[in-house]
Design a protein around this motif. Structure first.
Motif, short mmCIF file in Angstrom:
data_model
loop_
_atom_site.label_atom_id
_atom_site.label_comp_id
_atom_site.label_asym_id
_atom_site.label_seq_id
_atom_site.Cartn_x
_atom_site.Cartn_y
_atom_site.Cartn_z
N ASP A 123 0.79 -1.15 0.01
CA ASP A 123 0.02 0.03 -0.08
C ASP A 123 0.83 1.16 -0.06
O ASP A 123 1.73 1.57 0.97
N CYS A 124 0.59 2.08 -1.08
CA CYS A 124 1.60 3.14 -1.17
C CYS A 124 0.81 4.23 -1.74
O CYS A 124 0.33 4.13 -2.70
N LYS A 125 1.24 5.57 -1.45
CA LYS A 125 0.70 6.72 -2.09
C LYS A 125 0.88 6.93 -3.48
O LYS A 125 2.28 6.74 -3.81
N ASP A 126 0.23 7.58 -4.20
CA ASP A 126 0.40 7.82 -5.74
C ASP A 126 1.71 8.67 -5.94
O ASP A 126 2.60 8.44 -6.71
N GLU A 127 1.95 9.68 -4.81
CA GLU A 127 3.12 10.51 -5.03
C GLU A 127 4.27 9.84 -4.77
O GLU A 127 5.31 9.99 -5.50
N LEU A 154 -1.12 4.21 -13.06
CA LEU A 154 -1.79 4.42 -11.67
C LEU A 154 -3.61 4.42 -11.70
O LEU A 154 -4.06 3.57 -10.85
N VAL A 155 -3.94 5.00 -12.70
CA VAL A 155 -5.37 4.77 -13.06
C VAL A 155 -5.67 3.29 -13.21
O VAL A 155 -6.71 2.80 -12.74
N ALA A 177 3.94 0.44 2.62
CA ALA A 177 5.07 0.55 1.65
C ALA A 177 5.64 1.69 1.16
O ALA A 177 6.44 1.95 0.25
N ASP A 178 5.32 2.88 2.04
CA ASP A 178 5.62 4.30 1.96
C ASP A 178 7.05 4.37 2.70
O ASP A 178 7.69 5.53 2.44
#
Ligand code: ADP
Ligand code: MG
Length: 200
Positions: A123-127, A154-155, A177-178
């Motif tokens: 689980d990780c942020k798009d940025e 990403l989409v 996962a960030d």
């Protein structure tokens, strides 16, 4: 007994490693291979190998990958099955990296190959993913590591792959996962160790 039956009746763990592009799947799989001697099968790498071979199938695959689309299900499934069976005699476990990308692929896999034992979801942020992929672009030489394709990937990930996590809740472990690679690895090994004790 056929090879497939042998795989199914073996207690070899099958781990699906899921997460968006750049969430660190490849990085962690390399470390898991080192620690557990598992075989790492990245659907993306298997597809890129096919592209490299210059076959007609490879050319079709390349066109779709450059557009950030998913390639047909049967193509990926066959490549995975071949690779798993090829190493059955010595396999200690399989890390299936970046697959299934959509719910139907997961259903195909469990029906045609074998049930998975564990799903690690990065689980990780798009940025964060975007920054990492742009960092990787310099060395990866990958046609899809550019800003425009990253947005599309990403989409595609959010639309197609997140429902997979929702479907397999009982088998999914969510990995934050960030953070840094060591912390992420600690989360991964805790889950794999648990599966290894139950798979015995
Ligand atoms: P994936 O296989 O999920 O697409 P990769 O493992 O190839 O992701 O990682 C993408 C990029 O991010 C690589 O350049 C890698 O070095 C970097 N990276 C991976 N994990 C981390 C992390 N935990 N922290 C910082 N950078 C990372
Ligand atoms: Mg990867």
């Amino acid at each position: 007994m056929s090879d497939l039956e042998a795989l199914r009746s073996s207690k070899i763990p099958i781990v699906w490693v899921l997460g968006g592009p750049g969430s660190g799947k490849g990085t962690q799989c390399a470390r898991l291979v080192e620690k557990y001697g598992f075989q790492h099968l990245s659907s993306g790498d298997l597809l890129r190998d096919e592209v490299q071979s210059g076959s007609d199938k490879g050319k079709e695959i390349n066109e779709m990958m450059v557009k950030g689309m998913l390639v047909p299900r049967q193509v990926v499934l066959d490549l995975l099955k071949q690779a798993m069976l090829k190493n059955l005699a010595t396999a200690k476990g399989y890390l299936i990296d970046g697959y299934p990308r959509e719910v139907e692929q997961g259903e195909d896999f469990e029906k045609d190959i074998a049930p998975c034992s564990l799903v690690l979801y990065f689980d990780c942020k798009d940025e964060t993913m975007t920054q990492r992929l742009l960092g990787r672009a310099a060395s990866s030489g990958r046609a899809d590591d550019n800003e425009e394709t990253i947005k599309k990937r990403l989409v595609t990930f959010h639309n197609c792959s997140e429902p997979v996590i929702a479907k397999y809740t009982q088998k999914v472990v969510i990995i934050c996962a960030d953070t840094d690679p060591d912390t992420i690895f600690g989360q991964c090994t805790a889950s794999v160790d648990k599966v290894l004790t139950t798979c015995k």
